[in-house]
Write a protein that holds these residues in place. Structure first.
Motif, PDB file in Angstrom:
ATOM      1  N   LEU A   9       1.512  46.047  -4.771  1.00  0.00           N
ATOM      2  CA  LEU A   9       0.552  45.838  -3.676  1.00  0.00           C
ATOM      3  C   LEU A   9      -0.268  44.535  -3.746  1.00  0.00           C
ATOM      4  CD1 LEU A   9      -0.899  47.098  -1.150  1.00  0.00           C
ATOM      5  CD2 LEU A   9      -2.559  48.056  -2.781  1.00  0.00           C
ATOM      6  N   PRO A  10      -0.832  44.135  -4.907  1.00  0.00           N
ATOM      7  CA  PRO A  10      -1.921  43.152  -4.891  1.00  0.00           C
ATOM      8  C   PRO A  10      -1.631  41.828  -4.190  1.00  0.00           C
ATOM      9  CG  PRO A  10      -1.826  44.225  -7.028  1.00  0.00           C
ATOM     10  CD  PRO A  10      -0.616  44.684  -6.265  1.00  0.00           C
ATOM     11  N   SER A  11      -0.551  41.170  -4.541  1.00  0.00           N
ATOM     12  CA  SER A  11      -0.307  39.843  -3.981  1.00  0.00           C
ATOM     13  C   SER A  11      -0.036  39.923  -2.478  1.00  0.00           C
ATOM     14  CB  SER A  11       0.877  39.208  -4.722  1.00  0.00           C
ATOM     15  OG  SER A  11       1.213  37.997  -4.150  1.00  0.00           O
ATOM     16  N   SER A  12       0.773  40.911  -2.076  1.00  0.00           N
ATOM     17  CA  SER A  12       1.092  41.061  -0.651  1.00  0.00           C
ATOM     18  C   SER A  12      -0.157  41.420   0.143  1.00  0.00           C
ATOM     19  CB  SER A  12       2.143  42.158  -0.453  1.00  0.00           C
ATOM     20  OG  SER A  12       3.317  41.839  -1.138  1.00  0.00           O
ATOM     21  N   ALA A  13      -0.957  42.319  -0.399  1.00  0.00           N
ATOM     22  CA  ALA A  13      -2.172  42.741   0.315  1.00  0.00           C
ATOM     23  C   ALA A  13      -3.134  41.578   0.461  1.00  0.00           C
ATOM     24  CB  ALA A  13      -2.837  43.895  -0.436  1.00  0.00           C
ATOM     25  N   GLU A  14      -3.312  40.839  -0.610  1.00  0.00           N
ATOM     26  CA  GLU A  14      -4.260  39.710  -0.556  1.00  0.00           C
ATOM     27  C   GLU A  14      -3.805  38.677   0.467  1.00  0.00           C
ATOM     28  OE1 GLU A  14      -6.192  36.043  -1.167  1.00  0.00           O
ATOM     29  OE2 GLU A  14      -4.080  36.317  -1.619  1.00  0.00           O
ATOM     30  N   ALA A  15      -2.509  38.366   0.433  1.00  0.00           N
ATOM     31  CA  ALA A  15      -1.996  37.358   1.372  1.00  0.00           C
ATOM     32  C   ALA A  15      -2.088  37.864   2.815  1.00  0.00           C
ATOM     33  CB  ALA A  15      -0.547  37.019   1.022  1.00  0.00           C
ATOM     34  N   ALA A  16      -1.711  39.126   3.034  1.00  0.00           N
ATOM     35  CA  ALA A  16      -1.709  39.672   4.400  1.00  0.00           C
ATOM     36  C   ALA A  16      -3.133  39.748   4.963  1.00  0.00           C
ATOM     37  CB  ALA A  16      -1.059  41.063   4.406  1.00  0.00           C
ATOM     38  N   VAL A  17      -4.045  40.319   4.199  1.00  0.00           N
ATOM     39  CA  VAL A  17      -5.426  40.432   4.682  1.00  0.00           C
ATOM     40  C   VAL A  17      -6.008  39.039   4.914  1.00  0.00           C
ATOM     41  CG1 VAL A  17      -7.768  41.169   4.057  1.00  0.00           C
ATOM     42  CG2 VAL A  17      -5.831  42.678   3.593  1.00  0.00           C
ATOM     43  N   GLY A  18      -5.738  38.135   3.966  1.00  0.00           N
ATOM     44  CA  GLY A  18      -6.315  36.792   4.054  1.00  0.00           C
ATOM     45  C   GLY A  18      -5.829  36.025   5.267  1.00  0.00           C
ATOM     46  N   ILE A  19      -4.535  36.014   5.498  1.00  0.00           N
ATOM     47  CA  ILE A  19      -4.013  35.184   6.598  1.00  0.00           C
ATOM     48  C   ILE A  19      -4.340  35.811   7.951  1.00  0.00           C
ATOM     49  CG2 ILE A  19      -1.653  36.127   6.614  1.00  0.00           C
ATOM     50  CD1 ILE A  19      -0.681  33.199   7.030  1.00  0.00           C
ATOM     51  N   LEU A  20      -4.418  37.131   8.030  1.00  0.00           N
ATOM     52  CA  LEU A  20      -4.814  37.754   9.303  1.00  0.00           C
ATOM     53  C   LEU A  20      -6.256  37.358   9.653  1.00  0.00           C
ATOM     54  CD1 LEU A  20      -3.202  41.310   8.969  1.00  0.00           C
ATOM     55  CD2 LEU A  20      -2.566  39.533  10.620  1.00  0.00           C
ATOM     56  N   LYS A  21      -7.114  37.278   8.644  1.00  0.00           N
ATOM     57  CA  LYS A  21      -8.485  36.822   8.896  1.00  0.00           C
ATOM     58  C   LYS A  21      -8.490  35.377   9.367  1.00  0.00           C
ATOM     59  CE  LYS A  21     -10.686  37.508   5.035  1.00  0.00           C
ATOM     60  NZ  LYS A  21     -11.689  37.673   3.978  1.00  0.00           N
ATOM     61  N   GLN A  22      -7.701  34.543   8.669  1.00  0.00           N
ATOM     62  CA  GLN A  22      -7.693  33.116   9.013  1.00  0.00           C
ATOM     63  C   GLN A  22      -7.165  32.879  10.429  1.00  0.00           C
ATOM     64  OE1 GLN A  22      -5.366  31.973   5.590  1.00  0.00           O
ATOM     65  NE2 GLN A  22      -7.144  31.120   4.537  1.00  0.00           N
ATOM     66  N   LEU A  23      -6.227  33.720  10.854  1.00  0.00           N
ATOM     67  CA  LEU A  23      -5.677  33.590  12.208  1.00  0.00           C
ATOM     68  C   LEU A  23      -6.641  34.118  13.269  1.00  0.00           C
ATOM     69  CD1 LEU A  23      -1.946  34.595  11.590  1.00  0.00           C
ATOM     70  CD2 LEU A  23      -2.716  32.449  12.630  1.00  0.00           C
ATOM     71  N   GLU A  24      -7.669  34.814  12.823  1.00  0.00           N
ATOM     72  CA  GLU A  24      -8.706  35.364  13.722  1.00  0.00           C
ATOM     73  C   GLU A  24      -8.096  36.183  14.849  1.00  0.00           C
ATOM     74  OE1 GLU A  24     -11.113  32.018  14.884  1.00  0.00           O
ATOM     75  OE2 GLU A  24     -12.101  31.946  12.923  1.00  0.00           O
ATOM     76  N   VAL A  25      -7.132  37.040  14.472  1.00  0.00           N
ATOM     77  CA  VAL A  25      -6.507  37.893  15.483  1.00  0.00           C
ATOM     78  C   VAL A  25      -7.429  39.069  15.817  1.00  0.00           C
ATOM     79  CG1 VAL A  25      -4.102  37.307  15.028  1.00  0.00           C
ATOM     80  CG2 VAL A  25      -5.209  39.051  13.624  1.00  0.00           C
ATOM     81  N   THR A  26      -7.365  39.487  17.067  1.00  0.00           N
ATOM     82  CA  THR A  26      -8.216  40.608  17.482  1.00  0.00           C
ATOM     83  C   THR A  26      -7.414  41.606  18.306  1.00  0.00           C
ATOM     84  OG1 THR A  26      -8.887  39.369  19.439  1.00  0.00           O
ATOM     85  CG2 THR A  26     -10.383  39.267  17.554  1.00  0.00           C
ATOM     86  N   SER A  27      -7.968  42.782  18.400  1.00  0.00           N
ATOM     87  CA  SER A  27      -7.326  43.879  19.125  1.00  0.00           C
ATOM     88  C   SER A  27      -6.889  43.428  20.519  1.00  0.00           C
ATOM     89  CB  SER A  27      -8.334  45.038  19.227  1.00  0.00           C
ATOM     90  OG  SER A  27      -7.760  46.094  19.942  1.00  0.00           O
ATOM     91  N   GLY A  28      -5.690  43.834  20.906  1.00  0.00           N
ATOM     92  CA  GLY A  28      -5.186  43.499  22.237  1.00  0.00           C
ATOM     93  C   GLY A  28      -4.326  42.250  22.249  1.00  0.00           C
ATOM     94  N   GLU A  29      -4.383  41.457  21.166  1.00  0.00           N
ATOM     95  CA  GLU A  29      -3.572  40.237  21.120  1.00  0.00           C
ATOM     96  C   GLU A  29      -2.142  40.558  20.669  1.00  0.00           C
ATOM     97  OE1 GLU A  29      -6.323  36.405  20.561  1.00  0.00           O
ATOM     98  OE2 GLU A  29      -5.966  37.465  18.678  1.00  0.00           O
ATOM     99  N   THR A  30      -1.264  39.579  20.930  1.00  0.00           N
ATOM    100  CA  THR A  30       0.130  39.706  20.504  1.00  0.00           C
ATOM    101  C   THR A  30       0.374  38.747  19.341  1.00  0.00           C
ATOM    102  OG1 THR A  30       0.812  40.297  22.742  1.00  0.00           O
ATOM    103  CG2 THR A  30       2.534  39.503  21.259  1.00  0.00           C
ATOM    104  N   LEU A  31       0.869  39.317  18.234  1.00  0.00           N
ATOM    105  CA  LEU A  31       1.101  38.530  17.015  1.00  0.00           C
ATOM    106  C   LEU A  31       2.581  38.561  16.671  1.00  0.00           C
ATOM    107  CD1 LEU A  31      -0.003  37.153  14.339  1.00  0.00           C
ATOM    108  CD2 LEU A  31      -0.121  39.470  13.386  1.00  0.00           C
ATOM    109  N   LEU A  32       3.167  37.382  16.469  1.00  0.00           N
ATOM    110  CA  LEU A  32       4.547  37.297  15.968  1.00  0.00           C
ATOM    111  C   LEU A  32       4.485  37.134  14.450  1.00  0.00           C
ATOM    112  CD1 LEU A  32       7.650  36.843  16.221  1.00  0.00           C
ATOM    113  CD2 LEU A  32       7.131  34.417  16.653  1.00  0.00           C
ATOM    114  N   ILE A  33       5.206  37.983  13.723  1.00  0.00           N
ATOM    115  CA  ILE A  33       5.273  37.848  12.261  1.00  0.00           C
ATOM    116  C   ILE A  33       6.704  37.489  11.879  1.00  0.00           C
ATOM    117  CG2 ILE A  33       4.997  39.000  10.036  1.00  0.00           C
ATOM    118  CD1 ILE A  33       2.792  40.683  11.179  1.00  0.00           C
ATOM    119  N   LEU A  34       6.870  36.332  11.249  1.00  0.00           N
ATOM    120  CA  LEU A  34       8.183  35.921  10.747  1.00  0.00           C
ATOM    121  C   LEU A  34       8.325  36.495   9.347  1.00  0.00           C
ATOM    122  CD1 LEU A  34       8.038  32.138  11.836  1.00  0.00           C
ATOM    123  CD2 LEU A  34       8.934  34.100  13.123  1.00  0.00           C
ATOM    124  N   GLY A  35       9.355  37.309   9.131  1.00  0.00           N
ATOM    125  CA  GLY A  35       9.496  37.987   7.844  1.00  0.00           C
ATOM    126  C   GLY A  35       8.732  39.302   7.825  1.00  0.00           C
ATOM    127  N   ALA A  36       8.765  40.024   8.945  1.00  0.00           N
ATOM    128  CA  ALA A  36       7.944  41.234   9.092  1.00  0.00           C
ATOM    129  C   ALA A  36       8.350  42.357   8.141  1.00  0.00           C
ATOM    130  CB  ALA A  36       8.008  41.733  10.536  1.00  0.00           C
TER     131      ALA A  36
END
Ligand code: NAP
Length: 303
Positions: free
Chosen positions: A122-149
């Motif tokens: 979990l640790p590395s994936s969780a840290e990267a996922a939480v971190g980059i989602l914050k940096q992208l400033e995504v919010t509810s209702g938006e559409t996000l494309l994830i490469l390597g989902a």
């Protein structure tokens, strides 16, 4: 003497050697962990090959491995609230996970019903996922494309984004489409024609998270209307086309494990399937990682 998998020099998997290492004492604010399981990341292989020496200036004798689960073996003099024998998971500040013992500067309790292997994955994936989602400033209702989902990071990012109310379009190979659907995303195949396939799902996207580094950024920029809300965790050439690279720093997402571990314990967060090998087989794990023969997250198991 304790043993660890040491990077004898940069090179192929065989440069990883199981050998004696000194006993390390934890600093005042650190723990020493008897490692039960250590996650293996593609980043470990990049470090081993010597591909990322600017970001990770390691030398011969280093022990790879960013993420472990294990039992507290020694407690620094200033640490409160943790005792020898406690089960913890740790994202290690530097390296050091592929050993019988690791030194940790941050940790999260491991719930009893989470396996050592899941906890270490979990640790590395969780840290990267939480971190980059914050940096992208995504919010509810938006559409996000994830490469390597369907990858280790992508699996966590997809579920967190869906839980936050986003529509996730997940680029993955066809064998992973059902998995991406189970995670709550809409799967599309990666490779040539990606932008057209995404447009069939949604005419445009608000943001793109590249968790593969295997191409797709030009399509991502076209879909997002520019590189501003496109970020990569893995493409070293991203800046050439104006895309920001998200680097793992201690302040990117220190809350990541506290946020995701309860979800994992409750069964509300799935991880990519794992394949386990003994800690002594780290070289074989790296060979498998780079061979394309396997499709699982690799985890090394200690005693
Ligand atoms: N910057 C950071 O802080 C940070 C942190 C963690 C990880 N990383 C990096 O992020 C990357 C992903 O890590 P991971 O642990 O999630 O790796 P992973 O589990 O191997 O996942 C990578 C995923 O990308 C998919 N993929 C392959 N080619 C693709 C393409 N052309 N388009 C879209 N997806 C494609 C793979 O699918 P197949 O199985 O079909 O090949 C796989 O599902 C690695 O390069 C790693 O080094 C960076």
């Amino acid at each position: 003497m304790p043993k660890a998998v040491v990077l004898s020099q940069f090179g192929p998997p065989e440069v990883l050697v199981w050998t004696d290492v000194p006993t390390f004492e934890p600093g005042p604010e650190q723990l020493r962990i008897r490692v039960k399981a250590a996650g293996v990341s593609p980043t470990d292989a990049k470090i081993r090959r010597g591909d990322v020496t600017a970001a990770f200036p390691v030398a011969a004798g280093a022990v790879l491995g960013f993420e472990v689960s294990g039992v507290v073996d020694a407690v620094g003099s200033s640490v409160a609230g943790v005792r020898e024998g406690d089960a913890v998971i740790c994202l290690l500040g530097g390296l050091g996970g592929y050993g019988e013992f690791a030194i940790a500067s941050s940790w999260t309790p491991k719930p009893e019903d989470v396996s050592w292997s899941d906890a270490a994955a979990l640790p590395s994936s969780a840290e990267a996922a939480v971190g980059i989602l914050k940096q992208l400033e995504v919010t509810s209702g938006e559409t996000l494309l994830i490469l390597g989902a369907a990858g280790s990071v992508g699996t966590v990012a997809t579920q967190l984004a869906v839980a936050d109310g986003l529509m996730v379009i997940g680029a993955a190979s066809p064998r992973d489409h059902e998995f991406v659907r189970d995670l709550g995303g809409v799967p599309v195949s990666y490779g040539a024609g990606l932008a057209d396939r995404v447009r069939e799902v949604s005419p445009s996207v608000d943001a793109v998270l590249d968790a593969s580094g295997m191409g797709g950024l030009p399509d991502a920029i076209a879909l997002a209307g520019g590189p501003k809300r496109v970020m990569t965790l893995a493409d070293p050439h991203a800046s050439e086309i104006g895309v920001a690279f998200s680097v793992g720093t201690p302040d990117r997402a220190p809350e990541a494990l506290d946020r995701t571990m309860p979800l994992l314990a409750d069964g509300a967060l799935r991880l990519r399937q794992q394949r386990t090998l003994p800690l002594t087989d780290a070289a074989e794990a790296h060979r498998l990682l780079e061979s394309g023969e396997i499709h699982e997250k690799l985890v090394l198991l200690g005693e």
